[in-house]
Design a protein around this motif. Structure first.
Motif, PDB file in Angstrom:
ATOM      1  N   GLY A   1     -25.963 -17.121 -30.963  1.00  0.00           N
ATOM      2  CA  GLY A   1     -25.316 -18.420 -31.016  1.00  0.00           C
ATOM      3  C   GLY A   1     -26.163 -19.526 -30.436  1.00  0.00           C
ATOM      4  N   VAL A   2     -25.605 -20.722 -30.461  1.00  0.00           N
ATOM      5  CA  VAL A   2     -26.312 -21.909 -29.990  1.00  0.00           C
ATOM      6  C   VAL A   2     -25.481 -22.613 -28.922  1.00  0.00           C
ATOM      7  CG1 VAL A   2     -27.539 -22.245 -32.169  1.00  0.00           C
ATOM      8  CG2 VAL A   2     -25.301 -23.332 -31.838  1.00  0.00           C
ATOM      9  N   ARG A   3     -26.151 -23.456 -28.162  1.00  0.00           N
ATOM     10  CA  ARG A   3     -25.485 -24.254 -27.129  1.00  0.00           C
ATOM     11  C   ARG A   3     -25.875 -25.714 -27.326  1.00  0.00           C
ATOM     12  NH1 ARG A   3     -23.641 -19.956 -26.941  1.00  0.00           N
ATOM     13  NH2 ARG A   3     -23.155 -18.626 -25.151  1.00  0.00           N
ATOM     14  N   PRO A   4     -24.909 -26.647 -27.272  1.00  0.00           N
ATOM     15  CA  PRO A   4     -25.225 -28.066 -27.450  1.00  0.00           C
ATOM     16  C   PRO A   4     -26.292 -28.525 -26.463  1.00  0.00           C
ATOM     17  CG  PRO A   4     -22.849 -27.732 -27.408  1.00  0.00           C
ATOM     18  CD  PRO A   4     -23.470 -26.434 -27.005  1.00  0.00           C
ATOM     19  N   ASP A   5     -27.256 -29.275 -26.953  1.00  0.00           N
ATOM     20  CA  ASP A   5     -28.288 -29.836 -26.092  1.00  0.00           C
ATOM     21  C   ASP A   5     -27.763 -31.148 -25.520  1.00  0.00           C
ATOM     22  OD1 ASP A   5     -30.481 -30.891 -24.846  1.00  0.00           O
ATOM     23  OD2 ASP A   5     -31.886 -30.503 -26.482  1.00  0.00           O
ATOM     24  N   THR A   6     -27.304 -31.087 -24.291  1.00  0.00           N
ATOM     25  CA  THR A   6     -26.716 -32.270 -23.648  1.00  0.00           C
ATOM     26  C   THR A   6     -27.570 -32.778 -22.483  1.00  0.00           C
ATOM     27  OG1 THR A   6     -25.385 -30.833 -22.216  1.00  0.00           O
ATOM     28  CG2 THR A   6     -24.379 -31.581 -24.275  1.00  0.00           C
ATOM     29  N   THR A   7     -28.794 -32.285 -22.384  1.00  0.00           N
ATOM     30  CA  THR A   7     -29.653 -32.645 -21.250  1.00  0.00           C
ATOM     31  C   THR A   7     -29.827 -34.154 -21.129  1.00  0.00           C
ATOM     32  OG1 THR A   7     -30.853 -30.572 -21.509  1.00  0.00           O
ATOM     33  CG2 THR A   7     -31.900 -32.279 -20.190  1.00  0.00           C
ATOM     34  N   LEU A   8     -30.194 -34.794 -22.235  1.00  0.00           N
ATOM     35  CA  LEU A   8     -30.432 -36.245 -22.212  1.00  0.00           C
ATOM     36  C   LEU A   8     -29.139 -37.000 -21.940  1.00  0.00           C
ATOM     37  CD1 LEU A   8     -32.764 -38.271 -22.665  1.00  0.00           C
ATOM     38  CD2 LEU A   8     -32.037 -38.415 -25.055  1.00  0.00           C
ATOM     39  N   ALA A   9     -28.053 -36.555 -22.574  1.00  0.00           N
ATOM     40  CA  ALA A   9     -26.769 -37.240 -22.388  1.00  0.00           C
ATOM     41  C   ALA A   9     -26.300 -37.155 -20.940  1.00  0.00           C
ATOM     42  CB  ALA A   9     -25.724 -36.628 -23.331  1.00  0.00           C
ATOM     43  N   LYS A  10     -26.424 -35.981 -20.346  1.00  0.00           N
ATOM     44  CA  LYS A  10     -25.991 -35.814 -18.954  1.00  0.00           C
ATOM     45  C   LYS A  10     -26.824 -36.673 -18.011  1.00  0.00           C
ATOM     46  CE  LYS A  10     -24.084 -31.121 -19.234  1.00  0.00           C
ATOM     47  NZ  LYS A  10     -24.288 -29.692 -18.842  1.00  0.00           N
TER      48      LYS A  10
END
Length: 567
Positions: free
Chosen positions: A262-271
């Motif tokens: 599976g995959v995980r949302p890339d939220t690094t920049l948003a956070k």
């Protein structure tokens, strides 16, 4: 107006192209941290298996195309590393040189995607263990396979003896889309393939009794399925091959391992920018694709979306929704009042000539949410008119509201992939338009013997479901029959192959003349192979003063449920 779009592929690239069509004067900058701005990641398993021969076939649009055709400042190998919302700037890093530049924006669109989940398991970085998420991933797998093939050929040339080609082994960790599609392609490439799946069945969106039909199809085509067991770690054997260590303690030898859990949302920049991230782990957006900052939008696999049926937040990593979200974000930036309706999760997977497809909500999701206002019917219609050669059965499950008949979801599987696609696509449109099972009854669909039936499976589903709601066919399901009288209306010869202990057998043609053998003070649950004859018998019983119900799906659904329950 200056718009910076972070990420290409489906969501970002569609947003950029749409925005240019709407606003010729906007300054549009699209950055992609990888080497390709827009590629068909859904085709990667087929490139691994050499169904798609050339890597260039996967490239949907190039950096040069966006520059020349759309006048978009498109930059590959360029990663957004920081956002300053107060100054409205983005820091961009050249992944080749490391140089960082700063760009201002009026509007910012985040489309960072969702990378493959890579848990910190022992040995996960060993050579021969791959993901299938990007074009370079698929290229690396092909090169690894070709390297092994070349080695065997070289040994034959060196010894002068024609070596017996050993069977190569592959372990695929994960039974979702990418895992199963890659497994199929590795089988075609000559591998013995084992799929290691931690959940109890493959393809999580399916209900277990439908998923188990697909599992049987996979096994008949040479895939070994190991369910309720996941990967615990990896070791390299003395001969250079891999050993996959499972949670159960079993080990599986492999020449190549594909990790696809599976995959995980890339939220690094948003956070880092202080953008709201939802409870499911994705960037939270409204129906206009705006984030918690009104000048920042987000689209694609990194965002949380509203489930169209339940209204709950969910994560759905699909190309179709990502494209629509990119288009809507562009509309809103250009001043149009576009809104995202929500995601139904409509999907299809093709494996070994067959297909499984679904739309809307599953029964297990409704149960998890405590929703009891639903009913389900099982049907087993032919893919087209039975008298025309080549007809194959479709196993179809349709879920709908008991209170008003509104369509909630549907799942189908069959060996005729296009026929499965056609029915779920029709049901998906009906669901999006708020259609009911009564609408399915009246749907006017294409018919010719080689394509369908005069009573299409979609119509058939509506008729059966409407019969249930109108009271013409009171329904029960396996597991609800304790203490009830079971009446089996099949012919005696059929009972030799399968029967239900304790059931009374009165063949349907004899039923009217033998009604006196049945009690009028007990509820009768009627069985046949697929529920069609049971429905006819139920109508006879009801109109003669009996209390009767049809067992949904008949013996076919009982067999499927037994297999699913055994796991």
């Amino acid at each position: 107006m200056k718009v910076i779009i972070v990420g290409g592929v489906a969501g970002g690239a569609s947003c950029a192209a749409r925005l240019r069509r709407l606003d010729e004067k906007a300054e549009i900058v699209m950055v992609e941290r990888g080497p390709y701005v827009s590629y068909a990641n859904c085709g990667l398993p087929y490139y691994v298996g050499d169904v798609i021969k050339t890597e260039s076939s996967l490239l949907v649009a190039s950096e040069a195309m966006f520059r020349n055709m759309f006048a978009i400042d498109c930059r590959t190998n360029c990663e957004a590393v920081a956002v300053d919302r107060s100054k409205k700037t983005v820091d961009l890093r050249d992944t080749k040189t490391g140089a960082v530049t700063t760009e201002s924006y009026d509007k910012l669109v985040l489309s960072p995607g969702a990378p493959s989940f890579r848990p910190p398991l022992p040995g996960i970085d060993l050579p021969g263990i791959f993901h299938v998420r990007t074009v370079p991933d698929a290229r690396a797998i092909r090169e690894w396979i070709e390297k092994g093939t070349a080695f065997l050929a070289g040994m034959s040339n060196y010894t002068g003896i024609q070596m017996v080609k050993p069977k190569r082994r592959a372990v695929v960790v994960g039974g979702g889309f990418i895992g199963l599609e890659t497994a199929e392609n590795l089988v075609h490439a000559g591998f013995e393939v084992t799929v290691l799946q931690k959940p109890p069945h493959v393809l999580g969106p399916l209900d277990p009794e439908i998923a188990c039909l697909l599992e049987g199809h996979l096994q008949r085509n040479g895939v070994q399925l190991v369910l309720n067991d996941g990967a615990a770690g990896f070791k390299q054997a003395a001969n250079g091959t891999l050993e996959v260590q499972a949670l159960s303690g079993k080990t599986f030898p492999a020449d190549v391992v594909i990790f696809a859990i599976g995959v995980r949302p890339d939220t690094t920049l948003a956070k880092s920018a202080g953008i709201e991230v939802g409870e499911r782990g994705g960037i939270r957006v409204d129906e206009h694709m705006r984030t918690s900052d009104p000048d920042i939008f987000a689209v694609g696999d990194a965002i949380e979306v509203k489930d169209f049926v339940t209204g709950r937040w969910s994560l759905v990593a699909l190309a179709g929704p990502a494209n629509r979200q990119g288009r809507i974000a562009a509309d809103v930036i250009a001043g149009r009042d576009s809104r995202y309706r929500g995601t139904q999760g409509t999907s299809i997977i093709g494996v070994f000539g067959g297909a499984a497809a679904w739309t809307g909500v599953s029964e297990k999701t409704l149960n998890r949410l405590g929703d009891t206002d639903y009913e389900k019917v099982y049907l087993f219609p032919n893919s087209h008119a039975g008298y025309y050669p080549g007809a194959k059965p479709i196993h179809l499950k349709v879920i709908f509201r008991k209170s008003d008949g509104r369509l909630l979801g549907a799942q189908a599987i069959g060996e005729d992939g296009p026929a499965v696609d056609k029915r779920i696509s029709a049901l998906a449109m009906a669901l999006q338009l708020g259609g009911t099972v009564y609408d399915l009854e009246e749907a006017e669909l294409c018919y010719a013997p080689q394509f369908g039936s005069a009573k299409d499976p979609v119509n058939f589903a509506g008729m059966v479901a409407a019969n249930v709601l109108r009271g013409d066919m009171p329904l029960s399901h396996w597991g609800e029959t304790e203490g009830r009288l079971l009446l089996d209306v099949r012919d005696p010869a059929e009972l030799v192959l399968e029967s239900v202990p304790g059931a009374v057998n009165i063949p349907l043609p004899q039923l009217r003349s033998r009604l006196g053998e049945l009690p009028r003070d007990r509820e009768i649950h009627v069985i046949c192979r697929s529920a069609q004859r049971a429905y006819y018998a139920t109508r006879v019983l009801l109109q003669n003063g009996f209390t009767a119900r049809t067992l949904g799906g008949g013996m076919l659904s009982r067999a499927v449920k037994a297999v699913a329950g055994a796991k």
